[in-house]
Scaffold this motif. Sequence first.
Motif, PDB file in Angstrom:
ATOM      1  N   THR A   1       0.825  -1.208   0.000  1.00 59.16           N
ATOM      2  CA  THR A   1       0.000   0.000   0.000  1.00 59.16           C
ATOM      3  C   THR A   1       0.853   1.250   0.000  1.00 59.16           C
ATOM      4  O   THR A   1       0.615   2.194  -0.756  1.00 59.16           O
TER       5      THR A   1
ATOM      6  N   SER B   1       0.917   3.807  -3.132  1.00 59.55           N
ATOM      7  CA  SER B   1       0.269   5.090  -2.846  1.00 59.55           C
ATOM      8  C   SER B   1       1.250   6.249  -2.944  1.00 59.55           C
ATOM      9  O   SER B   1       0.936   7.305  -3.506  1.00 59.55           O
TER      10      SER B   1
ATOM     11  N   ARG C   1      -6.707   6.900  -1.495  1.00 61.55           N
ATOM     12  CA  ARG C   1      -7.962   6.909  -2.264  1.00 61.55           C
ATOM     13  C   ARG C   1      -7.691   6.868  -3.755  1.00 61.55           C
ATOM     14  O   ARG C   1      -8.272   6.067  -4.498  1.00 61.55           O
TER      15      ARG C   1
ATOM     16  N   SER D   1      -5.579   3.454  -4.655  1.00 62.37           N
ATOM     17  CA  SER D   1      -6.238   2.186  -4.288  1.00 62.37           C
ATOM     18  C   SER D   1      -5.361   0.987  -4.639  1.00 62.37           C
ATOM     19  O   SER D   1      -5.691   0.197  -5.523  1.00 62.37           O
TER      20      SER D   1
ATOM     21  N   THR E   1      -6.348  -3.635  -5.643  1.00 60.04           N
ATOM     22  CA  THR E   1      -7.330  -3.360  -6.674  1.00 60.04           C
ATOM     23  C   THR E   1      -8.704  -3.919  -6.334  1.00 60.04           C
ATOM     24  O   THR E   1      -9.724  -3.267  -6.574  1.00 60.04           O
TER      25      THR E   1
ATOM     26  N   PHE F   1     -11.992  -1.689  -5.660  1.00 58.56           N
ATOM     27  CA  PHE F   1     -11.762  -0.526  -4.804  1.00 58.56           C
ATOM     28  C   PHE F   1     -11.541   0.757  -5.603  1.00 58.56           C
ATOM     29  O   PHE F   1     -11.986   1.831  -5.192  1.00 58.56           O
ATOM     30  N   HIS F   2     -10.848   0.662  -6.716  1.00 57.69           N
ATOM     31  CA  HIS F   2     -10.630   1.855  -7.530  1.00 57.69           C
ATOM     32  C   HIS F   2     -11.951   2.487  -7.932  1.00 57.69           C
ATOM     33  O   HIS F   2     -12.099   3.713  -7.905  1.00 57.69           O
TER      34      HIS F   2
ATOM     35  N   ASN G   1     -13.801   4.034  -4.887  1.00 59.62           N
ATOM     36  CA  ASN G   1     -13.117   5.220  -4.361  1.00 59.62           C
ATOM     37  C   ASN G   1     -13.157   6.413  -5.301  1.00 59.62           C
ATOM     38  O   ASN G   1     -12.626   7.483  -4.966  1.00 59.62           O
TER      39      ASN G   1
ATOM     40  N   HIS H   1     -12.712   7.072   1.918  1.00 60.85           N
ATOM     41  CA  HIS H   1     -12.296   6.051   0.960  1.00 60.85           C
ATOM     42  C   HIS H   1     -12.289   4.665   1.602  1.00 60.85           C
ATOM     43  O   HIS H   1     -12.296   4.525   2.835  1.00 60.85           O
TER      44      HIS H   1
ATOM     45  N   GLY I   1      -9.892   2.418   0.790  1.00 64.17           N
ATOM     46  CA  GLY I   1      -8.574   1.876   0.469  1.00 64.17           C
ATOM     47  C   GLY I   1      -8.014   0.945   1.534  1.00 64.17           C
ATOM     48  O   GLY I   1      -7.206   0.057   1.230  1.00 64.17           O
TER      49      GLY I   1
END
Length: 430
Positions: free
Chosen positions: A256, A260, A297, A300, A303, A330-331, A334, A355, A357
């Motif tokens: 993550t 990110s 967010r 993400s 995925t 999630f994409h 978000n 979000h 995420g």
Amino acid sequence: MRQDDIDLTNPVFFADGDPHAIWRRLREEDPVHWTEGRLTKKFWSVTRHADAKFMLMNDTRIFSVQRAGANLPMGPEFENPEDSLFTQLTQSAQQLATMDGQPHNALRRYFSTQFTSNSVNSLEALVRSVSDEILADILPRGTCDFTTQYAGRLPTAVIAAILGVPREMWDDFYLWNNMFAAPEDPEFSIGTPVETSTAGVSNIMRTVVELAELRRANPQDDLLTALVQAEIDGVPLTHTQIGFNGLMFFAAGHETTRSSMSVGLLELMKDPEQLEWLRANRNDPAVLRAAAEEFVRYSSPLTHTLRTVTEDVEVGGQQMKEGDWAVIWFHAANRDPRVFENPEKFDVRRSPNPHLGFAVGKHFCLGAHLARLDMAVMLGEVLAHMDDIELAGPVEWASSNLFWGIKHMPIRFRARNDFGAAQSARAANG
């Protein structure tokens, strides 16, 4: 069969395609979409925030992570557990993230004390020490591969240190993780995707078990010791459970943050106004924390997550049947305009920012506080020490529809040779 369905089940598409265009279309036209794809098993694709949150908040009761694991098979060759070690493990409830009910609750309670905000805050000195070491190496050069040399290297070092993995093994763990997370990527391949994935998983698990066994006679203050001391209803963890949970901690502890941070910095380099606003406010912890939330967010990194329906239920106007697979993207969730104003805009001042995420509910990310700390420290250091920052080459994305993110991002910045001396003076002054 829709081309969209094929692309979402093709990890290679994520390296150079545009999955966001697919998610936007599904979210508006068919938010709970029956997806055929490349796999034998068809599934529901869930793309709106409210539906995704409903599923996550009903883990175990209506949606099981244990029946078929927490992620889609990466391809048809991964569907049979007898062929793929990773599939076999994810479907065997051997790991915190793939457990329902009491076993999950018991193990989560055991490990959660080590990832509370207070526990993680006590690690800030470690995070800053690792960051200082990395920056002392890369700042004088004025260039680096940001993803591998900073965004990936720092959280890898931090989670490896928390686990208790010897330093000489950190690079091996990083490579092995990429082998199982993106086995179709040519950069990490050692054969077929299944062979690559199996080698990555086996190497991490074997090494975790070997190191953990050393802790039985010589306990230390690390996660390896916690793994050999952990019990579920009074029963110690098996070697498989120790190895697979160790793999989970390592993967979740850096994926993550790496993704990110890389995506967040890429967007900042495209938007000088936001970059300079952050630079001017870099000493405000609240600003850095809010920016980190937007990094998660917008990127993400995880995925999707998979659930198996345990009873007939309606989601988003569609009737899901017991035994169906349902995948939260999630994409898509978000960037749902029903929840986020101007969702396609990267905005470090976004508030509120609900979000998903880190997920929500029973399977909320155990390492969320650590990821936030890692990102806040790195972002503050980038803003303080990397002036005139810009891309220095093409950005490369990983071939993975599970951990989708940047794998290489060369950048350049104004070189400086005073960082090491400045940090030594800071340490000497306490």
